[in-house]
Motif scaffolding. Structure first.
Motif, PDB file in Angstrom:
ATOM      1  N   ASP A  46      16.422 -18.831 -16.843  1.00 29.52           N
ATOM      2  CA  ASP A  46      16.175 -18.105 -18.094  1.00 29.52           C
ATOM      3  C   ASP A  46      14.751 -17.542 -18.172  1.00 29.52           C
ATOM      4  OD1 ASP A  46      18.725 -18.822 -18.682  1.00 29.52           O
ATOM      5  OD2 ASP A  46      18.222 -20.320 -20.184  1.00 29.52           O
ATOM      6  N   LEU A  47      14.214 -17.130 -17.014  1.00 29.06           N
ATOM      7  CA  LEU A  47      12.864 -16.576 -16.975  1.00 29.06           C
ATOM      8  C   LEU A  47      12.830 -15.150 -17.519  1.00 29.06           C
ATOM      9  CD1 LEU A  47      11.685 -17.622 -13.394  1.00 29.06           C
ATOM     10  CD2 LEU A  47      10.933 -18.598 -15.572  1.00 29.06           C
ATOM     11  N   THR A  60       5.575 -14.166 -13.307  1.00 30.59           N
ATOM     12  CA  THR A  60       5.180 -14.074 -11.905  1.00 30.59           C
ATOM     13  C   THR A  60       5.088 -15.462 -11.277  1.00 30.59           C
ATOM     14  OG1 THR A  60       2.829 -14.211 -12.421  1.00 30.59           O
ATOM     15  CG2 THR A  60       3.837 -12.008 -12.396  1.00 30.59           C
ATOM     16  N   GLU A  61       5.013 -15.478  -9.935  1.00 26.02           N
ATOM     17  CA  GLU A  61       4.821 -16.740  -9.227  1.00 26.02           C
ATOM     18  C   GLU A  61       3.516 -17.402  -9.661  1.00 26.02           C
ATOM     19  OE1 GLU A  61       6.040 -14.067  -7.810  1.00 26.02           O
ATOM     20  OE2 GLU A  61       7.727 -14.629  -6.495  1.00 26.02           O
ATOM     21  N   ASP A  62       2.491 -16.593  -9.901  1.00 29.48           N
ATOM     22  CA  ASP A  62       1.199 -17.142 -10.313  1.00 29.48           C
ATOM     23  C   ASP A  62       1.317 -17.855 -11.657  1.00 29.48           C
ATOM     24  OD1 ASP A  62      -1.719 -17.405  -9.968  1.00 29.48           O
ATOM     25  OD2 ASP A  62      -1.796 -16.109 -11.735  1.00 29.48           O
ATOM     26  N   ALA A  63       2.053 -17.264 -12.596  1.00 25.40           N
ATOM     27  CA  ALA A  63       2.232 -17.897 -13.906  1.00 25.40           C
ATOM     28  C   ALA A  63       2.992 -19.216 -13.772  1.00 25.40           C
ATOM     29  CB  ALA A  63       2.978 -16.950 -14.846  1.00 25.40           C
ATOM     30  N   LEU A  64       4.015 -19.234 -12.920  1.00 23.22           N
ATOM     31  CA  LEU A  64       4.761 -20.471 -12.697  1.00 23.22           C
ATOM     32  C   LEU A  64       3.878 -21.520 -12.011  1.00 23.22           C
ATOM     33  CD1 LEU A  64       8.272 -19.173 -11.579  1.00 23.22           C
ATOM     34  CD2 LEU A  64       7.646 -20.178 -13.774  1.00 23.22           C
ATOM     35  N   PHE A  65       3.049 -21.085 -11.063  1.00 21.58           N
ATOM     36  CA  PHE A  65       2.167 -22.033 -10.379  1.00 21.58           C
ATOM     37  C   PHE A  65       1.215 -22.702 -11.378  1.00 21.58           C
ATOM     38  CE2 PHE A  65      -1.654 -23.236  -8.078  1.00 21.58           C
ATOM     39  CZ  PHE A  65      -1.132 -23.955  -7.015  1.00 21.58           C
ATOM     40  N   ARG A  66       0.628 -21.895 -12.250  1.00 22.92           N
ATOM     41  CA  ARG A  66      -0.291 -22.458 -13.243  1.00 22.92           C
ATOM     42  C   ARG A  66       0.446 -23.422 -14.175  1.00 22.92           C
ATOM     43  NH1 ARG A  66      -1.958 -17.040 -13.635  1.00 22.92           N
ATOM     44  NH2 ARG A  66      -0.971 -16.861 -15.682  1.00 22.92           N
ATOM     45  N   LYS A  67       1.671 -23.076 -14.542  1.00 23.20           N
ATOM     46  CA  LYS A  67       2.442 -23.924 -15.449  1.00 23.20           C
ATOM     47  C   LYS A  67       2.785 -25.266 -14.801  1.00 23.20           C
ATOM     48  CE  LYS A  67       5.241 -25.069 -18.864  1.00 23.20           C
ATOM     49  NZ  LYS A  67       4.691 -25.473 -20.180  1.00 23.20           N
ATOM     50  N   PHE A  68       3.332 -25.232 -13.600  1.00 18.47           N
ATOM     51  CA  PHE A  68       3.882 -26.454 -13.015  1.00 18.47           C
ATOM     52  C   PHE A  68       2.839 -27.289 -12.273  1.00 18.47           C
ATOM     53  CE2 PHE A  68       7.730 -24.046 -13.807  1.00 18.47           C
ATOM     54  CZ  PHE A  68       8.544 -25.028 -14.343  1.00 18.47           C
ATOM     55  N   SER A  69       1.704 -26.719 -11.958  1.00 20.01           N
ATOM     56  CA  SER A  69       0.652 -27.504 -11.320  1.00 20.01           C
ATOM     57  C   SER A  69       0.145 -28.616 -12.237  1.00 20.01           C
ATOM     58  CB  SER A  69      -0.514 -26.595 -10.914  1.00 20.01           C
ATOM     59  OG  SER A  69      -0.143 -25.746  -9.852  1.00 20.01           O
ATOM     60  N   ALA A  70       0.384 -28.478 -13.527  1.00 20.96           N
ATOM     61  CA  ALA A  70      -0.021 -29.529 -14.465  1.00 20.96           C
ATOM     62  C   ALA A  70       0.743 -30.822 -14.224  1.00 20.96           C
ATOM     63  CB  ALA A  70       0.195 -29.050 -15.897  1.00 20.96           C
ATOM     64  N   ALA A  71       1.913 -30.726 -13.575  1.00 16.77           N
ATOM     65  CA  ALA A  71       2.724 -31.920 -13.305  1.00 16.77           C
ATOM     66  C   ALA A  71       2.380 -32.563 -11.973  1.00 16.77           C
ATOM     67  CB  ALA A  71       4.208 -31.561 -13.341  1.00 16.77           C
ATOM     68  N   GLY A  72       1.734 -31.814 -11.070  1.00 12.28           N
ATOM     69  CA  GLY A  72       1.408 -32.345  -9.760  1.00 12.28           C
ATOM     70  C   GLY A  72       1.301 -31.232  -8.740  1.00 12.28           C
ATOM     71  N   SER A  97      12.809  -9.259 -10.842  1.00 10.13           N
ATOM     72  CA  SER A  97      13.206 -10.659 -10.985  1.00 10.13           C
ATOM     73  C   SER A  97      14.639 -10.776 -11.471  1.00 10.13           C
ATOM     74  CB  SER A  97      12.278 -11.367 -11.978  1.00 10.13           C
ATOM     75  OG  SER A  97      12.798 -12.643 -12.332  1.00 10.13           O
ATOM     76  N   LEU A  98      15.372 -11.734 -10.895  1.00 10.27           N
ATOM     77  CA  LEU A  98      16.740 -12.022 -11.325  1.00 10.27           C
ATOM     78  C   LEU A  98      16.778 -13.068 -12.434  1.00 10.27           C
ATOM     79  CD1 LEU A  98      18.497 -12.104  -7.834  1.00 10.27           C
ATOM     80  CD2 LEU A  98      18.522 -10.254  -9.516  1.00 10.27           C
ATOM     81  N   GLY A  99      15.602 -13.541 -12.853  1.00  8.26           N
ATOM     82  CA  GLY A  99      15.542 -14.458 -13.997  1.00  8.26           C
ATOM     83  C   GLY A  99      15.566 -15.928 -13.640  1.00  8.26           C
ATOM     84  N   TYR A 100      15.441 -16.253 -12.351  1.00  4.71           N
ATOM     85  CA  TYR A 100      15.376 -17.680 -11.993  1.00  4.71           C
ATOM     86  C   TYR A 100      14.488 -17.848 -10.768  1.00  4.71           C
ATOM     87  CZ  TYR A 100      18.974 -16.612  -8.448  1.00  4.71           C
ATOM     88  OH  TYR A 100      19.686 -16.087  -7.387  1.00  4.71           O
ATOM     89  N   ALA A 101      14.050 -19.098 -10.570  1.00  6.42           N
ATOM     90  CA  ALA A 101      13.106 -19.387  -9.489  1.00  6.42           C
ATOM     91  C   ALA A 101      13.302 -20.821  -9.013  1.00  6.42           C
ATOM     92  CB  ALA A 101      11.670 -19.189  -9.982  1.00  6.42           C
ATOM     93  N   ILE A 161       6.532 -21.706  -4.561  1.00  6.75           N
ATOM     94  CA  ILE A 161       7.317 -21.176  -5.674  1.00  6.75           C
ATOM     95  C   ILE A 161       7.971 -19.888  -5.195  1.00  6.75           C
ATOM     96  CG2 ILE A 161       7.197 -20.073  -7.948  1.00  6.75           C
ATOM     97  CD1 ILE A 161       4.945 -21.990  -8.641  1.00  6.75           C
ATOM     98  N   ARG A 162       9.260 -19.747  -5.499  1.00  8.19           N
ATOM     99  CA  ARG A 162       9.969 -18.508  -5.123  1.00  8.19           C
ATOM    100  C   ARG A 162      10.758 -17.996  -6.321  1.00  8.19           C
ATOM    101  NH1 ARG A 162      14.975 -16.819  -2.782  1.00  8.19           N
ATOM    102  NH2 ARG A 162      15.730 -18.971  -2.666  1.00  8.19           N
ATOM    103  N   ILE A 163      10.368 -16.833  -6.820  1.00 10.09           N
ATOM    104  CA  ILE A 163      11.177 -16.148  -7.827  1.00 10.09           C
ATOM    105  C   ILE A 163      12.213 -15.308  -7.086  1.00 10.09           C
ATOM    106  CG2 ILE A 163      11.181 -14.377  -9.627  1.00 10.09           C
ATOM    107  CD1 ILE A 163       8.424 -15.321 -10.466  1.00 10.09           C
ATOM    108  N   CYS A 164      13.461 -15.466  -7.411  1.00 12.02           N
ATOM    109  CA  CYS A 164      14.522 -14.711  -6.746  1.00 12.02           C
ATOM    110  C   CYS A 164      14.565 -13.301  -7.317  1.00 12.02           C
ATOM    111  CB  CYS A 164      15.866 -15.421  -6.925  1.00 12.02           C
ATOM    112  SG  CYS A 164      15.885 -17.039  -6.119  1.00 12.02           S
ATOM    113  N   ARG A 165      14.619 -12.322  -6.402  1.00 17.89           N
ATOM    114  CA  ARG A 165      14.501 -10.922  -6.807  1.00 17.89           C
ATOM    115  C   ARG A 165      15.600 -10.070  -6.188  1.00 17.89           C
ATOM    116  NH1 ARG A 165       9.547 -10.167  -9.140  1.00 17.89           N
ATOM    117  NH2 ARG A 165       8.024 -11.851  -8.816  1.00 17.89           N
ATOM    118  N   ASP A 166      15.889  -8.946  -6.844  1.00 21.95           N
ATOM    119  CA  ASP A 166      16.829  -7.976  -6.307  1.00 21.95           C
ATOM    120  C   ASP A 166      16.301  -7.437  -4.979  1.00 21.95           C
ATOM    121  OD1 ASP A 166      17.615  -4.888  -6.106  1.00 21.95           O
ATOM    122  OD2 ASP A 166      19.197  -5.934  -7.207  1.00 21.95           O
TER     123      ASP A 166
END
Length: 370
Positions: free
Chosen positions: A16-17, A22-34, A50-54, A39-44
């Motif tokens: 539901d992205l 972007t991958e950078d935004a996801l990296f910043r978000k999830f790096s807080a957990a460890g 973006s296809l809306g999931y990663a 990170i791979r965003i699936c794309r056409d």
């Protein structure tokens, strides 16, 4: 933490992205957990949209679990994230084990509310309220890790009220399984649908016509507000054999100068399944025709634009579409050419593959579905 062996991988699915995440935004978000490995965003494949999931891969399983426990449904760029363990085993996803189908949901129930309500029955691997651009469509799916949890959810929630709506909760069946079940039932029908008998028919006369073939349980001519026949009705027989004899004898017979239609009465789900199959068949037929009429062209010279491509290829037939893929206005060196027929595309492929256009030889192939 109790995660079954088949799910023990430090990889999360993020759904539901927003298309702009972007991958950078996801990296910043999830790096807080460890520590995040990748990170791979699936794309056409063609547009790279973006296809809306990663997929987010952590170094340690505990960090992935922490992200799942603390970040599920967090909002990122205006949309709540939907997290689950990455499960690449298609057989497990499609087996139906632990899968529950829910319908008659109030439109205000979202993914988070669904997850919170059903997590009381066991560990949830994934959950999803089906929605479109207008919002919830009123049904959802929950995949539990254990079948026993799914059974508890069905036992306690089927018929229960949630936000004023009485839920249906049952075991998930694939569409193929549902349609196979409907087809198997179709062979033992006892209910008939009759139409095209005009305005002079009533219940008694319809019963007299059909009772010749076996015992009828009910006969009903549908009428308008004035009591006049609307030209169709239903007959229910005690046995399948009687219903079958009636269809064979009466379908097409003249009544009041019109040929009757007599056939098996179908439930709404059966009618929808038949219409869906017919529609999908037409789509497949059209897709097969369209696939052969579309060419993928690469190794394009930077100076070649859509107009030049159209001129070069229009000698082989009617070109319906030309598209060169671009990034910040510059050609990416590949594109698509669509013809009105597969024969035209085949001629263009045979003649143009390898031909120099600008300063580069073209590389052409039939476009494949991504």
């Amino acid at each position: 933490m109790n995660v079954a062996a088949k799910y023990r991988q430090a990889s999360l699915y993020v759904g539901d992205l927003d298309a702009e995440v972007t991958e950078d935004a996801l990296f910043r978000k999830f790096s807080a957990a460890g520590p995040v490995l990748s990170i791979r965003i699936c794309r056409d494949l063609l547009t790279r949209r973006s296809l809306g999931y990663a997929y987010v891969n952590f170094l340690r399983l505990a960090d992935a679990q922490r992200a799942l426990d603390t970040m599920n449904f967090d909002v990122l760029q205006g949309r709540p994230l939907r997290l689950m363990w990455s499960q690449r085993d298609a057989h497990l996803r499609k087996s139906g084990v632990g899968n529950v189908f829910i319908k008659n949901l109030d439109r205000s129930v979202d993914d988070k509310a669904l997850f919170e309500r059903f997590s009381a029955f066991g560990k949830i691997l994934s959950s999803k309220v089906v929605s479109d651009e207008r919002g919830s469509r009123g049904y959802a799916f929950v995949h539990f890790q254990e079948q026993s949890a799914a059974d508890r959810a069905i036992e306690h929630m089927n018929g229960a009220q949630l936000r004023g709506c009485r839920l249906f909760v049952g075991r998930f069946q694939s569409r193929q399984a549902r349609e196979a079940e409907l087809r198997s039932r179709a062979g033992e029908f006892t209910n008939l649908y009759i139409k095209n008998f005009g305005g002079r028919m009533d219940d008694a006369r319809l019963r007299a016509v059909f009772s010749e073939y076996g015992k009828t349980l009910s006969v009903k001519v549908m009428t308008d507000s004035s009591g006049r026949s609307r030209g169709f009705g239903f007959v229910s027989f005690e046995s399948h054999e009687a219903a079958r004899r009636a269809v064979e004898a009466l379908n097409g017979r003249q009544v009041d100068g019109q040929p009757l239609f007599v056939g098996r009465a179908q439930r709404k789900a059966e009618r929808q399944a038949e219409l869906r199959r017919a529609f999908e068949q037409r789509q497949q037929d059209g897709l097969r025709r369209a696939q052969g009429a579309k060419l993928y062209v690469k190794n394009l010279d930077d100076a070649v634009d859509e107009d030049r491509l159209r001129r070069e290829f229009s000698g082989f037939g009617a070109v319906s579409r030309v598209k060169i893929m671009r990034e910040e206005g510059r050609s990416k060196g590949f594109g698509l050419i669509c013809f009105s027929s597969a024969d035209e595309a085949a001629r263009a492929l045979a003649e143009m593959n390898g031909r120099v256009l600008g300063s580069k030889p073209l590389s052409i192939a039939l476009a494949q579905r991504p």
